[in-house]
Design a protein around this motif. Structure first.
Motif, PDB file in Angstrom:
ATOM      1  N   VAL A 170       5.177  22.428  54.370  1.00 24.59           N
ATOM      2  CA  VAL A 170       5.660  23.144  53.194  1.00 24.59           C
ATOM      3  C   VAL A 170       6.687  22.277  52.455  1.00 24.59           C
ATOM      4  N   VAL A 171       6.994  22.683  51.230  1.00 29.88           N
ATOM      5  CA  VAL A 171       8.011  21.988  50.449  1.00 29.88           C
ATOM      6  C   VAL A 171       9.377  22.255  51.066  1.00 29.88           C
ATOM      7  N   GLU A 172      10.088  21.183  51.393  1.00 30.50           N
ATOM      8  CA  GLU A 172      11.460  21.325  51.854  1.00 30.50           C
ATOM      9  C   GLU A 172      12.393  21.466  50.665  1.00 30.50           C
ATOM     10  N   TYR A 173      12.227  20.587  49.683  1.00 23.43           N
ATOM     11  CA  TYR A 173      13.017  20.676  48.456  1.00 23.43           C
ATOM     12  C   TYR A 173      12.435  19.755  47.401  1.00 23.43           C
ATOM     13  N   ASN A 174      12.802  20.024  46.167  1.00 25.98           N
ATOM     14  CA  ASN A 174      12.521  19.149  45.039  1.00 25.98           C
ATOM     15  C   ASN A 174      13.830  18.497  44.634  1.00 25.98           C
ATOM     16  N   PHE A 175      13.853  17.185  44.526  1.00 27.09           N
ATOM     17  CA  PHE A 175      15.113  16.446  44.372  1.00 27.09           C
ATOM     18  C   PHE A 175      15.932  16.924  43.182  1.00 27.09           C
ATOM     19  N   SER A 176      15.344  16.999  42.003  1.00 31.66           N
ATOM     20  CA  SER A 176      16.110  17.339  40.803  1.00 31.66           C
ATOM     21  C   SER A 176      16.680  18.755  40.886  1.00 31.66           C
ATOM     22  N   THR A 177      15.883  19.692  41.398  1.00 29.75           N
ATOM     23  CA  THR A 177      16.354  21.076  41.518  1.00 29.75           C
ATOM     24  C   THR A 177      17.386  21.218  42.621  1.00 29.75           C
ATOM     25  N   TYR A 178      17.148  20.559  43.731  1.00 28.30           N
ATOM     26  CA  TYR A 178      18.009  20.688  44.906  1.00 28.30           C
ATOM     27  C   TYR A 178      19.416  20.174  44.633  1.00 28.30           C
ATOM     28  N   TYR A 179      19.490  19.031  43.956  1.00 29.69           N
ATOM     29  CA  TYR A 179      20.795  18.419  43.706  1.00 29.69           C
ATOM     30  C   TYR A 179      21.298  18.612  42.275  1.00 29.69           C
ATOM     31  N   GLY A 180      20.508  19.254  41.428  1.00 26.66           N
ATOM     32  CA  GLY A 180      20.936  19.485  40.058  1.00 26.66           C
ATOM     33  C   GLY A 180      21.073  18.210  39.255  1.00 26.66           C
ATOM     34  N   ILE A 181      20.116  17.284  39.436  1.00 30.54           N
ATOM     35  CA  ILE A 181      20.140  15.992  38.745  1.00 30.54           C
ATOM     36  C   ILE A 181      18.894  15.878  37.880  1.00 30.54           C
ATOM     37  N   ASN A 182      19.092  15.564  36.596  1.00 31.00           N
ATOM     38  CA  ASN A 182      17.962  15.472  35.681  1.00 31.00           C
ATOM     39  C   ASN A 182      17.149  14.195  35.874  1.00 31.00           C
ATOM     40  N   ASP A 183      17.826  13.096  36.151  1.00 31.46           N
ATOM     41  CA  ASP A 183      17.155  11.806  36.260  1.00 31.46           C
ATOM     42  C   ASP A 183      17.683  11.050  37.473  1.00 31.46           C
ATOM     43  N   ILE A 184      16.797  10.306  38.122  1.00 32.17           N
ATOM     44  CA  ILE A 184      17.206   9.454  39.231  1.00 32.17           C
ATOM     45  C   ILE A 184      17.663   8.127  38.646  1.00 32.17           C
ATOM     46  N   THR A 185      18.967   7.970  38.495  1.00 31.34           N
ATOM     47  CA  THR A 185      19.563   6.754  37.952  1.00 31.34           C
ATOM     48  C   THR A 185      20.690   6.302  38.880  1.00 31.34           C
ATOM     49  N   PRO A 186      21.092   5.030  38.804  1.00 27.70           N
ATOM     50  CA  PRO A 186      22.220   4.583  39.625  1.00 27.70           C
ATOM     51  C   PRO A 186      23.485   5.394  39.369  1.00 27.70           C
ATOM     52  N   LEU A 187      23.772   5.699  38.122  1.00 27.97           N
ATOM     53  CA  LEU A 187      24.982   6.452  37.811  1.00 27.97           C
ATOM     54  C   LEU A 187      24.924   7.863  38.366  1.00 27.97           C
ATOM     55  N   ASN A 188      23.778   8.536  38.215  1.00 27.71           N
ATOM     56  CA  ASN A 188      23.652   9.897  38.737  1.00 27.71           C
ATOM     57  C   ASN A 188      23.730   9.940  40.256  1.00 27.71           C
ATOM     58  N   LEU A 189      23.165   8.956  40.923  1.00 27.94           N
ATOM     59  CA  LEU A 189      23.243   8.930  42.373  1.00 27.94           C
ATOM     60  C   LEU A 189      24.644   8.564  42.853  1.00 27.94           C
ATOM     61  N   HIS A 190      25.336   7.705  42.101  1.00 31.43           N
ATOM     62  CA  HIS A 190      26.743   7.439  42.415  1.00 31.43           C
ATOM     63  C   HIS A 190      27.561   8.719  42.312  1.00 31.43           C
ATOM     64  N   THR A 191      27.343   9.481  41.247  1.00 29.01           N
ATOM     65  CA  THR A 191      28.069  10.734  41.053  1.00 29.01           C
ATOM     66  C   THR A 191      27.746  11.731  42.162  1.00 29.01           C
ATOM     67  N   LEU A 192      26.473  11.770  42.584  1.00 28.83           N
ATOM     68  CA  LEU A 192      26.072  12.653  43.674  1.00 28.83           C
ATOM     69  C   LEU A 192      26.789  12.279  44.963  1.00 28.83           C
ATOM     70  N   ALA A 193      26.802  10.997  45.301  1.00 34.96           N
ATOM     71  CA  ALA A 193      27.492  10.553  46.516  1.00 34.96           C
ATOM     72  C   ALA A 193      28.978  10.856  46.436  1.00 34.96           C
ATOM     73  N   ASP A 194      29.541  10.720  45.244  1.00 33.52           N
ATOM     74  CA  ASP A 194      30.962  10.996  45.050  1.00 33.52           C
ATOM     75  C   ASP A 194      31.298  12.446  45.392  1.00 33.52           C
ATOM     76  N   LYS A 195      30.367  13.352  45.116  1.00 32.68           N
ATOM     77  CA  LYS A 195      30.591  14.773  45.389  1.00 32.68           C
ATOM     78  C   LYS A 195      30.620  15.069  46.890  1.00 32.68           C
ATOM     79  N   PHE A 196      30.034  14.186  47.691  1.00 39.74           N
ATOM     80  CA  PHE A 196      30.022  14.419  49.133  1.00 39.74           C
ATOM     81  C   PHE A 196      31.431  14.476  49.706  1.00 39.74           C
ATOM     82  N   THR A 197      32.351  13.733  49.106  1.00 37.95           N
ATOM     83  CA  THR A 197      33.711  13.669  49.635  1.00 37.95           C
ATOM     84  C   THR A 197      34.624  14.720  49.019  1.00 37.95           C
ATOM     85  N   GLN A 198      34.070  15.555  48.163  1.00 40.90           N
ATOM     86  CA  GLN A 198      34.865  16.603  47.533  1.00 40.90           C
ATOM     87  C   GLN A 198      34.722  17.902  48.325  1.00 40.90           C
ATOM     88  N   GLU A 199      34.609  19.023  47.699  1.00 34.24           N
ATOM     89  CA  GLU A 199      34.564  20.304  48.390  1.00 34.24           C
ATOM     90  C   GLU A 199      33.381  20.364  49.363  1.00 34.24           C
TER      91      GLU A 199
END
Length: 481
Positions: A360-389
């Motif tokens: 079954v589908v585990e997740y869809n990347f854009s919906t799961y992480y709320g990211i419109n495009d897979i770009t270096p900047l967006n993935l940097h921002t995603l990783a940055d959120k890991f150290t926040q709340e």
């Protein structure tokens, strides 16, 4: 409004913040296609479902639900968290892939480790080749209309000439020549901008003066220079990723003995920095985990990314197992731009209890992480959120951590505390081994920032690009309504 958008688009391209247009969305939709990424099958031909765990598979170590080791008990047809893949598990994965977007699948990336580790160490080469042929035949049947592009893993037979003949249906003559010579090759797609470069990452374990490793580096720079000159784009594909294992805690990782040696790790990063403008995707396996990597320029700007797909085998050598996983990417078949991916998985315990493999589908990347495009900047921002709340169950890191083991782990302070979170963050954002060690020494809170990035002692502001991106996205949305 489209004229205004064009003006802003040209301006953004001119300052290097955008590479994709927006007014030809209809043309873009015509270019959308899919490709599968499968990795680390680890077929265990020694598995016998009629025997107990100790006799039925190679060296069991974990039962998936407790810390007990080597528990006896009957094995089910889809295997055990203590063991590598049964044939029934592999067949179920193939059947699932055949029913998903098969007509729109352009190709398949198969990033190595067809056989179990123990099979590679205890079976004769002839038997290893028979098992690899069995997996190859299954993929050939599953993808009768597509090409499968295999990358060598460390748990694949070493007879490259014989493997080349086995895979000759998928590899053109030029690719066969370099594959048989060094285990690497390129797929030149004559009618598309995107070209595929498949590396032999087994050579990354050799000393820096190794002749075969040197030849691969010389070959890689030569083909990338050619593609850059021709204004083509590139996928880099291999088994072992650069950098460090995000699941291993501590500053000295034994995983480095099976990852790149420091010289090769630095050289890979240097090449990505040099050719990042044409590298539109990097795809690896090996770690059996679901994660990603962000690579930065020397002044700290995110410039490239790599995706690491989870394995089909449920077994892991340390830090517990994972559920079997498969991944399909949505991309521009002409340019190679990656839009999204969907991760499929099999709950192994449920499959064994029900006697049926429901992928079954585990997740869809854009919906799961709320990211419109897979770009270096967006993935940097995603990783940055890991150290926040991180305290809430729906925090970004908790979602990532659950996916990292394909839904085996759920985050709690008992199994992933702040040190664990920080370890993941450092592995994702610090590919260089020295920078990774330094990152592990720094308190996580000191690195957490949505507007600043600390890299090699430099602080680079990302406020302006983020603001421009938000403005531009707003205009695009208004234009397309």
């Amino acid at each position: 409004m489209c004229e205004l958008t064009k003006i802003i688009y040209v301006w953004l391209v001119g300052i290097g913040l955008l590479t994709v247009g927006v007014c030809g969305r209809g043309e873009l939709y015509e270019k959308i296609a899919y490709f599968w990424h499968i990795t680390d099958i680890h077929y265990d031909g020694h598995f016998n479902s009629y025997q107990d765990v100790k006799k039925g598979c190679w060296r069991p170590s974990y039962d998936g639900s407790s810390n007990a080791r080597g528990q006896r008990g009957p094995l089910s047809q889809y295997g055990d968290y203590s063991c590598d893949s049964t044939w029934e598990l592999i067949e179920s994965a193939a059947k699932m892939m055949m029913t998903r977007q098969n007509e729109n699948v352009e190709f398949v990336l198969w990033t190595g480790d067809a056989l179990s580790h123990q099979a590679m160490h205890h079976l004769k080469e002839g038997r290893q080749m028979e098992m690899t042929q069995k997996v190859t035949d299954l993929l050939r049947t599953t993808f009768s209309s597509q090409f499968v592009f295999p990358a060598l893993g460390h748990d694949d037979p070493s007879a490259r000439k014989e493997l080349g003949k086995m895979w000759s249906q998928w590899l053109p003559t030029d690719a066969m020549r370099t594959f048989e010579m060094g285990g690497y090759y390129i797929i030149e797609r004559k009618t598309q901008k995107l070209q595929i470069v498949v590396l032999n990452t087994n050579l990354m374990k050799h000393d820096d003066d190794d002749e075969n490793s040197r030849k691969q580096w010389e070959w890689l720079e030569k083909v990338l220079e050619k593609f850059k000159r021709n204004e083509e784009t590139v996928y880099l594909v291999g088994h072992v990723p650069p950098g460090s294992d995000e699941r291993h805690r501590g500053q000295s990782s034994p995983a480095h003995t099976i990852m790149y040696k420091s010289y090769h790790n630095k050289r890979y990063l240097k090449i990505v920095r040099k050719y990042h403008s044409i590298i539109v995707g990097q795809f690896f396996g090996h770690l059996h985990s679901d994660t990603f990597r962000v690579m930065y320029s020397e002044n700290g700007r995110p410039i490239s990314w790599a995706m690491l797909a989870p394995s089909i085998t449920p077994k892991r050598t340390h830090d517990g197992p994972n559920n079997p996983g498969l991944r399909i990417y949505k991309f521009d078949k002409y340019s190679g731009e990656v839009f999204d991916y969907t991760q499929y998985y099999l709950d192994l315990s449920t499959a064994n209890n029900n006697g049926k493999a429901d992928w079954v589908v585990e997740y869809n990347f854009s919906t799961y992480y709320g990211i419109n495009d897979i770009t270096p900047l967006n993935l940097h921002t995603l990783a940055d959120k890991f150290t926040q709340e991180t305290s809430t169950e729906n925090s970004v890191f908790n979602k990532y951590y659950k996916a990292n083991s394909v839904r085996i782990h759920s985050r709690s302070s008992a199994n992933c505390d702040d040190v664990c979170i920080h370890t993941h963050y450092c592995a994702i954002t610090r590919i260089d081994y020295d920078e990774h060690k330094e990152c592990l020494k720094v308190d996580a809170s000191a690195l957490s920032s949505s507007s600043l990035f600390l890299h090699s002692g430099r602080i680079v502001s990302l406020v302006l690009p983020l603001s421009i991106t938000l403005i531009f996205n707003a205009i695009v949305r208004k234009t397309l309504v």
